[in-house]
Design an enzyme around this catalytic site. Structure first.
Site, PDB file in Angstrom:
ATOM      1  N   CYS A 382      57.351 -53.729 -41.423  1.00  0.00           N
ATOM      2  CA  CYS A 382      57.129 -54.316 -39.971  1.00  0.00           C
ATOM      3  C   CYS A 382      56.326 -52.894 -39.099  1.00  0.00           C
ATOM      4  O   CYS A 382      55.074 -52.783 -39.499  1.00  0.00           O
ATOM      5  CB  CYS A 382      58.423 -54.665 -39.480  1.00  0.00           C
ATOM      6  SG  CYS A 382      58.422 -55.680 -38.090  1.00  0.00           S
ATOM      7  N   HIS A 508      61.201 -58.264 -43.315  1.00  0.00           N
ATOM      8  CA  HIS A 508      62.442 -56.953 -43.491  1.00  0.00           C
ATOM      9  C   HIS A 508      63.032 -57.396 -44.774  1.00  0.00           C
ATOM     10  O   HIS A 508      63.636 -57.999 -44.809  1.00  0.00           O
ATOM     11  CB  HIS A 508      63.173 -57.344 -42.473  1.00  0.00           C
ATOM     12  CG  HIS A 508      62.663 -56.702 -41.068  1.00  0.00           C
ATOM     13  ND1 HIS A 508      62.617 -55.361 -40.643  1.00  0.00           N
ATOM     14  CD2 HIS A 508      61.730 -57.248 -40.008  1.00  0.00           C
ATOM     15  CE1 HIS A 508      62.341 -55.215 -39.476  1.00  0.00           C
ATOM     16  NE2 HIS A 508      61.681 -56.303 -39.241  1.00  0.00           N
ATOM     17  N   GLU A 510      64.479 -55.239 -46.602  1.00  0.00           N
ATOM     18  CA  GLU A 510      65.742 -54.845 -46.683  1.00  0.00           C
ATOM     19  C   GLU A 510      66.923 -55.852 -46.299  1.00  0.00           C
ATOM     20  O   GLU A 510      68.182 -55.408 -46.650  1.00  0.00           O
ATOM     21  CB  GLU A 510      65.919 -53.539 -45.485  1.00  0.00           C
ATOM     22  CG  GLU A 510      65.952 -53.618 -44.005  1.00  0.00           C
ATOM     23  CD  GLU A 510      64.630 -54.261 -43.380  1.00  0.00           C
ATOM     24  OE1 GLU A 510      63.486 -54.422 -44.014  1.00  0.00           O
ATOM     25  OE2 GLU A 510      64.628 -53.861 -42.014  1.00  0.00           O
TER      26      GLU A 510
HETATM   27  N1  GLN Z   1      57.090 -53.914 -32.538  1.00  0.00           N
HETATM   28  C1  GLN Z   1      56.606 -54.525 -33.750  1.00  0.00           C
HETATM   29  C2  GLN Z   1      56.602 -56.060 -33.436  1.00  0.00           C
HETATM   30  O1  GLN Z   1      57.013 -56.610 -32.593  1.00  0.00           O
HETATM   31  C3  GLN Z   1      57.439 -54.453 -35.234  1.00  0.00           C
HETATM   32  C4  GLN Z   1      58.755 -55.251 -35.047  1.00  0.00           C
HETATM   33  C5  GLN Z   1      59.591 -54.584 -36.328  1.00  0.00           C
HETATM   34  O2  GLN Z   1      59.241 -53.394 -36.833  1.00  0.00           O
HETATM   35  N2  GLN Z   1      60.714 -54.959 -36.650  1.00  0.00           N
HETATM   36  O3  GLN Z   1      55.834 -56.653 -33.977  1.00  0.00           O
END
Ligand code: GLN
Length: 544
Positions: A382, A508, A510
């Site tokens: 992310c 994600h 994970e």
């Molecule tokens: N801050 C980034 C976004 O909102 C990444 C979010 C995250 O790592 N879950 O796109």
């Protein structure tokens, strides 16, 4: 008709109610029952989505896009079945529903009160999954500790449900602490007796007492606890401290917890527990054939719980590779051009963590530059993927001031930009791009090789994305978008094929790694780390 098991906690928080609930669920699942677990949290936030990880640990996202408590992660990792919006309820959500109904006129003429209106709403939600017909058993974990003012309506609701249902349709398991007093060299049962007393004054009698203890309890102690806490002697279950949370199902099985539960719930006790795969995993976990060191670069590293699912995914992936994965947390705020080699040089792989906001961002970008240039296995999740894109733009494409508009709204090179549908959203709670979305992987890409599949679905939690206006430039110079959303074209995976193992994902992974299904991207990173480690000792030409 489903049966309901309630798990309460006494004496102190952090006793592992979630792990206990997951372990009990695992045992019952291994006996052929369809089990789900839900958590009721007594705080006023509608969900934990807006909470800082320092407050509440990681925010776990379900397939259907609920932002939930991290215990749901344990439930999924143990049971290998997805949870949903319905599996996590907070006081805030309960009140929100009741207040909305009041505004709609649903209680016209009546005074709306905690009892019966709030408790009725809690009851409706506690019974919901059981009424779906999908489960034989619903385990409900009540957050907090018995005696907390906030938890009272939940305990009262459980009391009412027990009154309404037959005796063999519900069970209360109360988890407490048996402290060991070093100076007296003794385990003490008194706090448990007090906590059961507390539970009884608010109307609940536990059927099963689960005792978290550092040392084995004597028969004498069990008898004493049974007598003074009003439970059968074989309903005093010892939950001994163990080397890994994944050993807990087997520990409580030794205590015949599953047999006791089946007996009390009048459920057939024929099928023997099938835990062969679980035991195999544990054996691999406990007997690694080697070790790799992986750096976890993030800004919440002081708190293990902030990256809970990442840590657990490494445990699954380590076992899958017969390796011990030593995860070295590295604070991104402390990384700079001068010390990056000293901070990362000894590692066999680097994971750059998800996150929000500006703090620590430059350290993440510096770390990525170092691993990219030194061909160290890299995995960005992310924000970690977004940082990889920014780093590439700045240092390879020459866009010196490239950034994400999250950190630098006026940047000349917005290589990461807010998603179009996010631009009109003002409210913060539950408004990110959340939950499972499809992704198509490019044939022959590292991702497709690791997944053994080109069509995948993964969970998301973000507002920003790779800016497709720059895609051509990136691809021409060697950073490829190898995974895209089939409908929107949104970039989900980036890779640098010229490197041995360089991959960043917008989603994600994970959140989907379980004991039975370790996530291929984590398994792949650990494998790449092992190969990288080997290449350090062998001459490069012979390295595999
Ligand atoms: N801050 C980034 C976004 O909102 C990444 C979010 C995250 O790592 N879950 O796109």
């Amino acid at each position: 008709m489903a049966k309901y098991i309630f798990v309460t906690g006494g004496v102190t928080s952090s006793l592992g109610k979630g792990i206990f609930a997951a372990s009990l669920a695992k045992l019952l699942q291994s006996r052929g029952l369809r089990v789900t677990i839900q958590k009721f949290d007594p705080y006023i936030n509608v969900d934990p989505g807006t909470l800082n990880p320092y407050e509440h640990g990681e925010c776990y996202v379900t397939e259907d896009g609920a932002e939930t408590d991290l215990d749901l992660g344990h439930y999924e990792r143990f049971l290998n079945t997805p949870t949903s919006q319905a599996n996590n309820v907070t006081t805030g959500r309960v009140y929100q529903t009741v207040i909305n109904k009041e505004r709609e006129g649903a209680y016209l003429g009546k005074t709306v009160q905690v009892i019966p209106h709030i408790t009725d709403e809690i009851k409706r939600r506690m019974m919901l999954l059981g009424e779906s017909g999908k489960y034989d058993i619903v385990i409900t974990e009540i957050g907090g500790t018995v005696g907390d003012i906030e938890a009272l309506p939940y305990i009262e609701t459980v009391r009412q449900i027990r009154w309404e249902l037959e005796e063999h349709e519900t069970l209360v398991c109360h988890l407490t602490l048996i402290p060991y007093l070093k100076s007296a060299k003794e385990l003490k049962t008194k706090p448990t007796q007090h906590s059961v007393k507390e539970l009884q004054t608010i109307g609940l009698r536990p059927d099963i007492l689960v005792c978290r203890t550092e040392y084995p309890m004597t028969d004498e102690m069990r008898k004493k606890l049974a007598l003074f806490c009003n439970v059968d002697k074989n309903s005093v279950i010892q939950m001994l401290d163990v080397d890994t949370i994944y050993a807990v199902p087997l520990e409580v099985q030794k205590e015949q917890l599953d047999d006791t539960v089946l007996r009390k719930l009048h459920l057939p006790n024929k099928k023997v527990a099938d835990l062969a795969q679980w035991k195999k995993f544990l054996s691999k976990l406990r007997n690694p054939k080697g070790e790799v060191r992986i750096g976890l670069v993030g800004k919440y590293i002081e708190l293990q719980d902030a990256y809970k699912s990442i840590h657990e995914s490494f445990i699954h992936a380590g076992a899958a590779n017969n390796l011990k994965v030593v995860v070295e947390p590295i604070h991104s705020e402390h990384i700079n051009e001068k010390n990056v080699k000293q901070k990362l040089g000894h590692l066999h792989g680097i994971l750059v963590a998800p996150g929000f906001g500006n703090r620590g961002i430059e350290g993440k970008i510096t770390a990525i530059k170092y691993v990219r240039e030194n061909n160290i296995p890299f995995f960005g999740i992310c924000l970690g993927m977004q940082c990889a894109v920014i780093e590439y733009a700045r240092n390879v494409l020459g866009m010196k001031t490239a950034h994400s508009t999250e950190m630098s709204p006026k940047t000349k090179f917005p290589v990461i930009d807010m998603m179009e549908e996010q631009k009109t959203i003002k409210k913060k709670g539950g408004t990110m791009r959340l939950g499972a979305y499809k992704c198509t992987l490019q044939k022959g890409s590292l991702a497709a090789k690791l997944y053994h599949n080109q069509n995948i679905s993964e969970r998301h939690r973000h507002r920003f994305e790779f800016n497709n206006l720059y895609l051509e430039q990136f691809e021409k110079s060697g950073m490829k978008a190898t995974g895209r959303n089939p409908e929107s074209g949104l970039v989900e995976v980036v890779e640098i094929p010229a490197n041995k193992h360089f991959i960043g994902v917008q989603y994600h992974p994970e959140l989907k790694s379980t004991v039975d299904n370790p996530h291929p991207l984590f398994v792949g990173l650990v494998k790449a780390a092992k190969e990288y480690k080997l290449s350090l000792v062998k001459p490069a030409s012979k390295a595999k």
